[in-house]
Design a protein around this motif. Structure first.
Motif, PDB file in Angstrom:
ATOM      1  N   GLY A   1       0.553  -0.990   0.082  1.00 21.70           N
ATOM      2  CA  GLY A   1       0.106  -0.432  -0.101  1.00 21.70           C
ATOM      3  C   GLY A   1       0.861   1.256   0.443  1.00 21.70           C
ATOM      4  N   TYR A   2       0.410   2.322   0.516  1.00 23.78           N
ATOM      5  CA  TYR A   2       1.369   3.552   0.522  1.00 23.78           C
ATOM      6  C   TYR A   2       0.876   3.942   1.768  1.00 23.78           C
ATOM      7  CZ  TYR A   2      -3.747   5.554  -1.143  1.00 23.78           C
ATOM      8  OH  TYR A   2      -4.876   5.163  -1.651  1.00 23.78           O
ATOM      9  N   THR A   3       1.250   4.908   2.136  1.00 25.62           N
ATOM     10  CA  THR A   3       1.106   5.931   3.614  1.00 25.62           C
ATOM     11  C   THR A   3      -0.166   7.159   3.448  1.00 25.62           C
ATOM     12  OG1 THR A   3       3.012   7.144   3.621  1.00 25.62           O
ATOM     13  CG2 THR A   3       3.271   5.140   4.339  1.00 25.62           C
ATOM     14  N   GLY A   4       0.716   7.193   2.570  1.00 25.95           N
ATOM     15  CA  GLY A   4      -0.025   8.769   2.155  1.00 25.95           C
ATOM     16  C   GLY A   4       0.575  10.257   2.217  1.00 25.95           C
ATOM     17  N   TRP A   5       0.823  11.073   1.745  1.00 25.96           N
ATOM     18  CA  TRP A   5       1.550  12.141   2.065  1.00 25.96           C
ATOM     19  C   TRP A   5       1.834  12.266   3.684  1.00 25.96           C
ATOM     20  CZ3 TRP A   5       4.992  13.589  -1.271  1.00 25.96           C
ATOM     21  CH2 TRP A   5       4.716  13.446  -2.368  1.00 25.96           C
ATOM     22  N   ILE A   6       3.163  12.789   3.882  1.00 24.83           N
ATOM     23  CA  ILE A   6       3.596  12.735   5.920  1.00 24.83           C
ATOM     24  C   ILE A   6       4.300  14.189   5.887  1.00 24.83           C
ATOM     25  CG2 ILE A   6       4.921  11.975   7.725  1.00 24.83           C
ATOM     26  CD1 ILE A   6       3.623   9.026   6.626  1.00 24.83           C
ATOM     27  N   LYS A   7       4.193  14.962   6.287  1.00 21.21           N
ATOM     28  CA  LYS A   7       5.652  16.105   6.699  1.00 21.21           C
ATOM     29  C   LYS A   7       6.944  15.634   7.735  1.00 21.21           C
ATOM     30  CE  LYS A   7       5.511  20.883   7.845  1.00 21.21           C
ATOM     31  NZ  LYS A   7       5.031  22.380   7.687  1.00 21.21           N
ATOM     32  N   ALA A   8       7.894  15.594   7.034  1.00 22.26           N
ATOM     33  CA  ALA A   8       9.149  15.636   8.096  1.00 22.26           C
ATOM     34  C   ALA A   8       9.376  16.834   7.897  1.00 22.26           C
ATOM     35  CB  ALA A   8      10.002  14.837   7.791  1.00 22.26           C
ATOM     36  N   SER A   9       9.820  16.935   9.222  1.00 23.82           N
ATOM     37  CA  SER A   9      10.336  18.369   9.948  1.00 23.82           C
ATOM     38  C   SER A   9      11.723  18.292  11.229  1.00 23.82           C
ATOM     39  CB  SER A   9       9.538  19.487  11.005  1.00 23.82           C
ATOM     40  OG  SER A   9       8.212  19.624   9.869  1.00 23.82           O
ATOM     41  N   TYR A  10      12.369  18.414  10.496  1.00 22.78           N
ATOM     42  CA  TYR A  10      13.877  18.476  11.629  1.00 22.78           C
ATOM     43  C   TYR A  10      14.412  19.821  12.254  1.00 22.78           C
ATOM     44  CZ  TYR A  10      18.104  16.916  13.062  1.00 22.78           C
ATOM     45  OH  TYR A  10      19.745  16.186  13.362  1.00 22.78           O
ATOM     46  N   ASN A  11      15.334  20.163  13.387  1.00 26.38           N
ATOM     47  CA  ASN A  11      16.269  21.572  13.533  1.00 26.38           C
ATOM     48  C   ASN A  11      17.168  21.047  13.631  1.00 26.38           C
ATOM     49  OD1 ASN A  11      13.432  22.932  13.909  1.00 26.38           O
ATOM     50  ND2 ASN A  11      12.957  22.486  15.353  1.00 26.38           N
ATOM     51  N   ILE A  12      17.882  21.715  12.493  1.00 23.98           N
ATOM     52  CA  ILE A  12      19.352  21.545  12.217  1.00 23.98           C
ATOM     53  C   ILE A  12      19.911  22.207  13.274  1.00 23.98           C
ATOM     54  CG2 ILE A  12      21.201  21.734  10.516  1.00 23.98           C
ATOM     55  CD1 ILE A  12      19.182  21.693   8.265  1.00 23.98           C
ATOM     56  N   ALA A  13      20.825  21.823  14.433  1.00 21.41           N
ATOM     57  CA  ALA A  13      21.966  22.095  15.597  1.00 21.41           C
ATOM     58  C   ALA A  13      22.877  23.603  15.027  1.00 21.41           C
ATOM     59  CB  ALA A  13      22.159  21.031  16.221  1.00 21.41           C
ATOM     60  N   ASN A  14      23.470  22.889  14.189  1.00 21.60           N
ATOM     61  CA  ASN A  14      24.702  23.429  13.592  1.00 21.60           C
ATOM     62  C   ASN A  14      23.920  23.886  12.386  1.00 21.60           C
ATOM     63  OD1 ASN A  14      26.175  22.987  16.409  1.00 21.60           O
ATOM     64  ND2 ASN A  14      25.726  20.438  15.405  1.00 21.60           N
ATOM     65  N   ALA A  15      24.815  25.357  12.178  1.00 22.90           N
ATOM     66  CA  ALA A  15      25.281  26.291  10.765  1.00 22.90           C
ATOM     67  C   ALA A  15      26.479  24.908  10.012  1.00 22.90           C
ATOM     68  CB  ALA A  15      25.540  27.382  11.193  1.00 22.90           C
ATOM     69  N   GLY A  16      25.636  25.748   8.821  1.00 19.01           N
ATOM     70  CA  GLY A  16      26.770  24.556   7.938  1.00 19.01           C
ATOM     71  C   GLY A  16      26.725  24.062   5.877  1.00 19.01           C
ATOM     72  N   ASN A  17      26.977  23.242   5.548  1.00 20.25           N
ATOM     73  CA  ASN A  17      26.365  23.189   4.168  1.00 20.25           C
ATOM     74  C   ASN A  17      26.145  22.138   4.807  1.00 20.25           C
ATOM     75  OD1 ASN A  17      26.728  25.427   3.097  1.00 20.25           O
ATOM     76  ND2 ASN A  17      29.261  24.770   3.166  1.00 20.25           N
ATOM     77  N   TYR A  18      24.866  21.206   4.062  1.00 18.47           N
ATOM     78  CA  TYR A  18      24.540  19.673   4.051  1.00 18.47           C
ATOM     79  C   TYR A  18      23.488  19.686   2.787  1.00 18.47           C
ATOM     80  CZ  TYR A  18      24.425  21.044   8.792  1.00 18.47           C
ATOM     81  OH  TYR A  18      24.851  21.132  10.237  1.00 18.47           O
ATOM     82  N   TYR A  19      23.688  18.041   2.611  1.00 18.77           N
ATOM     83  CA  TYR A  19      22.902  17.497   1.552  1.00 18.77           C
ATOM     84  C   TYR A  19      21.230  16.894   1.974  1.00 18.77           C
ATOM     85  CZ  TYR A  19      27.077  17.453  -0.994  1.00 18.77           C
ATOM     86  OH  TYR A  19      27.491  18.307  -2.028  1.00 18.77           O
TER      87      TYR A  19
END
Length: 257
Positions: free
Chosen positions: A185-203
């Motif tokens: 089956g499928y989950t349907g659309w889910i929102k994910a949120s995450y607070n980035i602790a440190n300033a920097g460059n990310y992927y």
């Protein structure tokens, strides 16, 4: 008056080229990856996300490649073929919120349940956070699913049971509409949120992998990836877009003369 008309015309040209306005990360601008990944419009059971983009990103085990599973993750069994998508490198400030939507879709179940994931990586490709893993169980939530680590991201909704049945989605290839045992089956659309602790460059990395065999494919849709409210993967940096607007406006003005 002529200059204003020229600017308006230039804006229309830029829009038609995908250069004007806010771009959606779902268009995969600047994203790279392995296997079967890209952008697509909704079809079948997988409709447009709450972000509202005409298209969204996806990764699929259908026509995937080997060697893309997460080391040491998945419990008893062996990862098979899969796909990953990697965002452009983006800057984040300390405390910035990384947000996106995802929808896990699978035609596999029971003891062969595949899994998908999202990870935050630093500029050296080291894992900063395993944001979530998605895997079906015969009952209960798909995030994290059985034998999988707990998510580091906050999910909305927090309950993520599978919407059962053989999911219809062209990204699954010939397995669209098919199902192996409980857990499809499928989950349907889910929102994910995450607070980035440190300033920097990310992927931001999205992935999906077949488990124990290559039969009955799985995939994940994702959309609306932002950090600190800014879209990850814009087509053209703002100064270049403005410069292009100015040059086009001058060109139109000269033609009007």
């Amino acid at each position: 008056m002529k200059f204003r008309n020229a600017v308006n015309a230039a804006c229309l040209v830029l829009a038609s080229m995908g250069l004007a306005g806010q771009a959606s990360a779902s268009l995969m601008t600047g994203w790279t990856g392995q296997g079967n990944f890209g952008g697509t419009a909704g079809d079948g059971d997988i409709t447009t996300s709450p972000h509202g983009s005409a298209q969204f990103g996806y990764v699929s085990t259908n026509n995937g490649v080997s060697g893309v599973g997460l080391p040491g993750v998945g419990g008893t069994g062996t990862p098979q073929d899969g796909s990953v998508a990697l965002s452009p490198l983006f800057a984040a400030g300390a405390g910035d919120s990384l947000e996106f939507f995802f929808n896990y879709v699978t035609s596999d179940g029971a003891g062969y349940a595949d899994y998908a994931w999202a990870r935050l990586l630093d500029s050296s490709m080291n894992q900063v956070a395993l944001l979530f893993t998605a895997r079906t169980a015969e009952t209960g939530d798909t995030v994290p699913g059985f034998d999988m680590p707990a998510p580091e991201a906050t999910l909305d909704p927090t309950s993520t049971p599978i919407i059962g049945g053989g999911p219809l989605w062209s990204v699954l290839g010939s397995d669209s509409g098919d199902c192996f045992d409980d857990g499809c089956g499928y989950t349907g659309w889910i929102k994910a949120s995450y607070n980035i602790a440190n300033a920097g460059n990310y992927y931001l990395q999205m992935g999906v992998v077949n488990w124990d065999d290559n039969s009955y494919d799985s995939a994940m849709a994702f959309d609306g990836a932002t950090v600190g409210g800014n879209v990850i993967g814009v087509p053209v940096p703002a100064p270049l877009a403005l410069m292009g607007l100015g040059l086009l406006a001058l060109g139109f003005a000269r033609k009007r003369k």
